[in-house]
Scaffold this motif. Structure first.
Motif: not given
Length: 457
Positions: A267-277, A282-287, A337-342
């Motif tokens: 992934m490019t820097p922009g893509q990996s940063t968006q992956l953190s988003g 997912g954190v927000l939805l879980g909260m 999806p895996t990162v979102f689940a985490l």
């Protein structure tokens, strides 16, 4: 002359203070996520370097109990919040320049980075601890859980917005684009903080209308004695251990996720940063989900927060096993999806755990909200620092001995999952201890299932 009576903070005032947490989250996301990726991938630095720097900013926060102790003694919090945010923003800008400097003058870049991350740690600790103490003393008791929920969620919103915005601003990647993005985020964060805290804190000696929402008059005991008294309480001590283990597991993937996406999934820097988003969404939805239904009591009257904490820890462990499989399979695995689940499972566990923390902060024989939050904040900060550093160090060490880069990440992800299982066990034990606690502790722990950020803000 008697001071006029003031009402506790309303929802608008609570939301204003939540904006400070949004600002904190936005700046911290830049320094711990994007700059970490740039140093490891674009600057070809070992992952241990940014991990050590982030660990340094967490180590500085071991002084959080001192700041909380000062707040308990009645010192004003607004100057600490503003001063801490200024220190954080300047440190973030300096850290960005230092990361880019490493390409030509690595020694000077590392030296400047050390200074910058010390400033970041001091800023986060000073502003975050003071903000929590201000919330605890300006918000009526029945609204404190909801207030903690709002500030936590707003911090995650700040992180998500920052991650998406920075990802867009640095695409295509260049040193100038990164510098502009960092300056813009830091500048906006500081201005938002100034506007958010203006006029919120009452003048010294002002009276709050509801006595329960006012600050307690504490006997002026030395800091070490106050710390010793709180640590002697079994529930407070065991909760500190749970916070440490769970946050150790939580943070171990924090510094290696974006490098993992770049090295294994290209992934490019922009893509990996968006992956953190995506993860933070997912954190927000879980909260939100846990906050809506997690704090309700069962028909038997039992509080469900500990159950939700256990569920979140187990879910996090399963998601990390999914990332381990992604490390083995490679680009064919559904990474987002895996990162979102985490992120979702992390949000569930964090809200339930820190929701309990907000309730326990006012419990015990002597209620010292600031120092209690400082102790648990320090435990979280130390765990974050150690987790991030050892996670990155483990990846570096394993990459040197294993034939495939993905295998190094696989081992680390599996270890993190095991730590979450240990945290789930500790959370279940805390539930039994709460059941045996006195009514003084049992009452405040009837929370809505949401919490407030400590180390991150």
């Amino acid at each position: 002359m008697t001071q006029p009576s003031h009402k506790p903070l309303g929802w608008l005032g609570i939301a204003r203070l939540g904006l400070v947490q949004s600002a904190l989250g936005a700046v911290v996301a830049l320094t711990t996520s994007t700059l970490n990726r740039v140093m490891v991938v674009e600057m070809a630095m070992p992952a241990m370097l940014p991990a050590a720097l982030v660990g340094l900013h967490f180590a500085v926060q071991i002084t959080r109990p001192h700041w909380g102790y000062g707040s308990d003694l009645g010192s004003r919090r607004t100057p600490w919040i503003i001063g801490g945010m200024a220190c954080l923003c300047l440190g973030a800008i300096a850290a960005t320049h230092a990361a880019l400097m490493m390409a030509n003058t690595p020694e000077l870049g590392v030296l400047l980075s050390v200074i910058a991350y010390l400033m970041i740690g001091m800023g986060v600790g000073a502003s975050g601890t003071s903000l929590l103490a201000l919330l605890a003393t300006r918000v009526a008791p029945e609204r404190r859980p909801a207030a903690a929920s709002i500030t936590w969620i707003m911090m995650i919103v700040g992180i998500v917005v920052s991650s998406i915005a920075v990802g867009q601003l640095i695409t295509p990647f260049s040193a100038q684009a990164l510098t502009f993005a960092a300056t813009a985020v830091a500048g906006c964060a500081f201005l938002v903080t100034l506007a958010a805290v203006h006029g919120v804190e009452l003048p010294k000696g002002a009276v709050v209308a509801e006595p329960e929402a006012a600050e307690e008059a504490l006997e002026p005991v030395p800091f070490r004695q106050a710390l010793k008294e709180i640590w002697a309480e079994p529930l407070a001590r065991n909760f500190s251990i749970f916070v440490f283990v769970s946050m150790l597991a939580y943070s171990a993937q924090d510094l290696i996720l974006e490098p993992f996406a770049g090295l294994v999934f290209q992934m490019t820097p922009g893509q990996s940063t968006q992956l953190s988003g995506v993860q933070n969404m997912g954190v927000l939805l879980g909260m939100i989900l846990t906050g809506a239904i997690g704090g309700r009591r069962s028909r038997s009257g039992k509080n469900r927060l500990a159950t939700w904490a256990v569920f979140g820890c187990i879910g996090s462990a399963l998601a990390l096993l999914g990332l381990a499989a992604a490390a083995e399979i490679g680009p064919g695995w559904p990474l987002k999806p895996t990162v979102f689940a985490l992120g979702f499972a992390n949000g569930v566990f964090a809200v339930a755990a820190i929701g309990s923390m907000m309730g326990l902060a006012g419990s015990g024989q002597k209620s010292r909200v600031g120092i209690r939050m400082g102790i648990w904040g320090a435990a979280q900060a130390i765990a974050f620092g150690l987790g991030g550093f050892f996670g990155a160090m483990g990846v570096d060490g394993l990459r040197a001995v294993l034939p495939e880069t993905g295998h190094a990440f696989l081992v680390v992800f599996v270890i993190e999952g095991a730590l979450f299982l240990v945290a789930a066990y500790l959370a279940s034990r805390l539930d039994h201890q709460k059941s045996r606690a006195s009514a003084q502790i049992d009452g405040p722990t009837q929370l809505m299932g949401r919490g407030s950020p400590l180390t991150q803000g």
